[in-house]
Structures are given as structure tokens and as C-alpha cells.
Design an enzyme around this catalytic site. Sequence first.
Site, PDB file in Angstrom:
ATOM      1  CB  SER A 148     -18.871  -0.420  -8.657  1.00  0.00           C
ATOM      2  OG  SER A 148     -18.290   0.131  -9.831  1.00  0.00           O
ATOM      3  CE1 TYR A 161     -14.354  -3.785  -7.165  1.00  0.00           C
ATOM      4  CE2 TYR A 161     -15.421  -2.904  -9.123  1.00  0.00           C
ATOM      5  CZ  TYR A 161     -14.984  -2.735  -7.827  1.00  0.00           C
ATOM      6  OH  TYR A 161     -15.176  -1.531  -7.170  1.00  0.00           O
TER       7      TYR A 161
HETATM    8  N1  LIG Z   1     -11.888   3.712  -6.554  1.00  0.00           N
HETATM    9  C1  LIG Z   1     -12.945   3.602  -7.345  1.00  0.00           C
HETATM   10  O1  LIG Z   1     -12.970   4.099  -8.471  1.00  0.00           O
HETATM   11  C2  LIG Z   1     -14.175   2.868  -6.895  1.00  0.00           C
HETATM   12  C3  LIG Z   1     -15.301   2.934  -7.716  1.00  0.00           C
HETATM   13  C4  LIG Z   1     -16.474   2.267  -7.343  1.00  0.00           C
HETATM   14  C5  LIG Z   1     -16.504   1.573  -6.147  1.00  0.00           C
HETATM   15  N2  LIG Z   1     -15.398   1.524  -5.350  1.00  0.00           N
HETATM   16  C6  LIG Z   1     -15.501   0.785  -4.093  1.00  0.00           C
HETATM   17  O2  LIG Z   1     -15.193   1.625  -3.016  1.00  0.00           O
HETATM   18  C7  LIG Z   1     -14.632   0.864  -1.941  1.00  0.00           C
HETATM   19  C8  LIG Z   1     -13.288   1.474  -1.528  1.00  0.00           C
HETATM   20  O3  LIG Z   1     -12.404   1.454  -2.642  1.00  0.00           O
HETATM   21  P1  LIG Z   1     -11.065   2.347  -2.725  1.00  0.00           P
HETATM   22  O4  LIG Z   1     -10.932   2.776  -4.124  1.00  0.00           O
HETATM   23  O5  LIG Z   1     -11.051   3.368  -1.639  1.00  0.00           O
HETATM   24  O6  LIG Z   1      -9.953   1.223  -2.512  1.00  0.00           O
HETATM   25  P2  LIG Z   1      -8.865   1.049  -1.380  1.00  0.00           P
HETATM   26  O7  LIG Z   1      -8.088  -0.157  -1.778  1.00  0.00           O
HETATM   27  O8  LIG Z   1      -8.132   2.302  -1.126  1.00  0.00           O
HETATM   28  O9  LIG Z   1      -9.756   0.708  -0.089  1.00  0.00           O
HETATM   29  C9  LIG Z   1     -10.269  -0.576   0.189  1.00  0.00           C
HETATM   30  C10 LIG Z   1      -9.974  -0.874   1.650  1.00  0.00           C
HETATM   31  O10 LIG Z   1     -10.568  -2.147   2.004  1.00  0.00           O
HETATM   32  C11 LIG Z   1      -9.668  -2.749   2.925  1.00  0.00           C
HETATM   33  N3  LIG Z   1      -9.888  -4.185   3.021  1.00  0.00           N
HETATM   34  C12 LIG Z   1      -9.548  -5.136   2.091  1.00  0.00           C
HETATM   35  N4  LIG Z   1      -9.862  -6.347   2.551  1.00  0.00           N
HETATM   36  C13 LIG Z   1     -10.412  -6.189   3.771  1.00  0.00           C
HETATM   37  C14 LIG Z   1     -10.913  -7.085   4.744  1.00  0.00           C
HETATM   38  N5  LIG Z   1     -10.891  -8.417   4.531  1.00  0.00           N
HETATM   39  N6  LIG Z   1     -11.433  -6.593   5.907  1.00  0.00           N
HETATM   40  C15 LIG Z   1     -11.417  -5.251   6.120  1.00  0.00           C
HETATM   41  N7  LIG Z   1     -10.942  -4.357   5.225  1.00  0.00           N
HETATM   42  C16 LIG Z   1     -10.444  -4.813   4.074  1.00  0.00           C
HETATM   43  C17 LIG Z   1      -8.281  -2.420   2.356  1.00  0.00           C
HETATM   44  O11 LIG Z   1      -7.247  -2.614   3.283  1.00  0.00           O
HETATM   45  C18 LIG Z   1      -8.456  -0.988   1.900  1.00  0.00           C
HETATM   46  O12 LIG Z   1      -8.029  -0.056   2.871  1.00  0.00           O
HETATM   47  C19 LIG Z   1     -14.520  -0.570  -2.475  1.00  0.00           C
HETATM   48  O13 LIG Z   1     -15.642  -1.324  -2.073  1.00  0.00           O
HETATM   49  C20 LIG Z   1     -14.543  -0.381  -3.981  1.00  0.00           C
HETATM   50  O14 LIG Z   1     -14.982  -1.523  -4.652  1.00  0.00           O
HETATM   51  C21 LIG Z   1     -14.237   2.152  -5.696  1.00  0.00           C
END
Ligand SMILES: NC(=O)c1ccc[n+]([C@@H]2O[C@H](COP(=O)([O-])OP(=O)(O)OC[C@H]3O[C@@H](n4cnc5c(N)ncnc54)[C@H](O)[C@@H]3O)[C@@H](O)[C@H]2O)c1
Length: 260
Positions: A148, A161
Site C-alpha cells: 500500500s 497496518y
Molecule cells: N481498499 C484499499 O483502498 C486498499 C489500498 C491499498 C492496499 N489494499 C490491500 O489490498 C488487499 C485487498 O483489500 P480489499 O480492499 O479488497 O479488502 P477486502 O477486505 O475486500 O479483501 C481482503 C480479503 O482477504 C481475506 N482474508 C482475510 N484474512 C484471510 C486469511 N487469513 N486467509 C485468506 N484470506 C483472508 C478476506 O476474507 C477478504 O476477502 C489487502 O491486502 C489490502 O491491504 C487495499
Amino acid sequence: MTFREDALAGQHIVISGGAGAIGVAVARALADHGARVTVNDIVPDVDALARLDAAGVIKDRMQYVRADLTSAQAVEQLIEMARAKFGAITVVCCHAGMVQAAPIITYDDDVWDQLMDVNLKAAYLLAKAGARSMLNDGTRGQLIFTTSWVGAVPWPDIAPYSASKAAMNMLMRSFARELAPQGIRANAVAPGIVGAGMALRQWETEPDYRARASKAIPLGALQTPESVADAFLFLCSDASKYMTGSILLVDGGCSLYPMD
Ligand SMILES: NC(=O)c1ccc[n+]([C@@H]2O[C@H](COP(=O)([O-])OP(=O)(O)OC[C@H]3O[C@@H](n4cnc5c(N)ncnc54)[C@H](O)[C@@H]3O)[C@@H](O)[C@H]2O)c1
């Protein structure tokens, strides 16, 4: 189509957290470009398959494996099931993640442990098992870590985080350094503030976050999951073949914060 339809033909890509908001967009883009995709998440099969279907992921090119990747045993099972269905793995995406916001001086220690397990330990376990599988198969593959922009910027209320994402960047660079001689590459995708998933949940429930975030995006709009998927497409394609140890920042300029 951003890339040629067959840009990823012959690839088998494993993605953790692939039933999440960004994950389904990435899985769709990978399958649309010819890859076979093993999607992992912790959500029940029926929910994951419904989300993947709603996102338009091509069924024949995808399997779903439910597993909690904070367990080494579960990670080994995922890799076995992935290979059993689609053969040698070419790319492993350590994409699962969680966030919980609170001021650092009152942060709950148990949530710290949980967050480090999901974001950092699961990525370490999956990248390690994926790399071992590539070595066994003689595959010159790639590990991709979703980090991120806040891995390098101290955005308020999410210190654990940010620390986990900074650690993932270094973990990625270590994999890249150690495995380059065997032809295995490692890179990171660092998104900005996406209008989906965890950032959207904060945007909708935390007025302070929304006020800050709405001023923090130089390009002016929340990021789309598809723009994150484009970065994965690039990294999974031949166009990235000379890249290893890189953090691909796709953040609309967020890391140029503060804006005013
Ligand atoms: N949304 C944003 O703005 C953003 C920005 C930068 C980075 N990210 C990163 O992108 C990735 C996805 O984020 P998102 O926004 O789609 O969130 P999200 O919560 O929709 O997706 C995260 C997924 O990870 C799964 N998960 C959690 N624990 C787990 C485990 N122990 N084993 C397997 N799966 C597991 C969850 O069930 C979920 O479906 C993450 O790594 C997040 O840090 C998101």
C-alpha cells in the site's frame, strides 16, 4: 482489454484474499487474459463463488480454495490443491489483508497480533510455499505482494497496518534478492485509496477518515479496483520480465501527501 487477450496464456496464478473487493477484480482480469487462477479466501465456498461469478470471472479458468493462510498447514494444502487442478504455479499473489483503525496509543494488542498474522505472516508463509513449489517444478515464477502507499506514509490511526505493509515490502525485496539466482522474481503492487473493500468501509463509517482521504488524492477520485488489476496484469505479463524487487506504486499520487 488493456492487454492482449492471450497475454497470460499458460500461466497458473494463485491469489490469496481473492474473494475480496479488489481480489475479484484482479481474478477477473487475470482469467480474462488467459490465466488459470486458483482463488483463495476464508469466506465460505458459496459466498466466494457468488462474488466471483458476480464479478464475471470465467468459470473454466478458476477454482476456489477456502483456507486460512495464517496456518502453514493450510498454506501447504492450498498449494497442493492448486497444483492438482491447474499444474505448476507461475505466479503467487500474497493479496489477503485486513485493517482496523484506532489511535496507536490505545490500539488493542490482540488486534495487532491478528493484523500481523493476516497481513505479514500469511504473506510470508504463502510466498515461501509458493517459491518452494516453483523450485520443485523448475518454474521461473514470480511472487507478488499487495502492499500500500501507506507502507511509506504514516497515515493516521492505522499504524499497525502501515507497519505491516512496510514489512511486506522488505520481505518482498528479501525474496527477490535470495531467489534471483534461481530465476524467481518478487515485486509489490502498492495501491492508493480504492473505492472498494477496506478503504470504502472506512470511507463510509469514519467521518474523519473521509474528510482526510477526500483531500489526499492528487488525481482527484477514489481508485478503481480495475486500476489495481491493471498493475497485476502488467506484472504477470512478459512486459515486467526484467523487474524484481520493485514496488509498483499505483496510487493516484496519494504518496505525495500532504496536499495542503
Ligand atoms: N481498499 C484499499 O483502498 C486498499 C489500498 C491499498 C492496499 N489494499 C490491500 O489490498 C488487499 C485487498 O483489500 P480489499 O480492499 O479488497 O479488502 P477486502 O477486505 O475486500 O479483501 C481482503 C480479503 O482477504 C481475506 N482474508 C482475510 N484474512 C484471510 C486469511 N487469513 N486467509 C485468506 N484470506 C483472508 C478476506 O476474507 C477478504 O476477502 C489487502 O491486502 C489490502 O491491504 C487495499
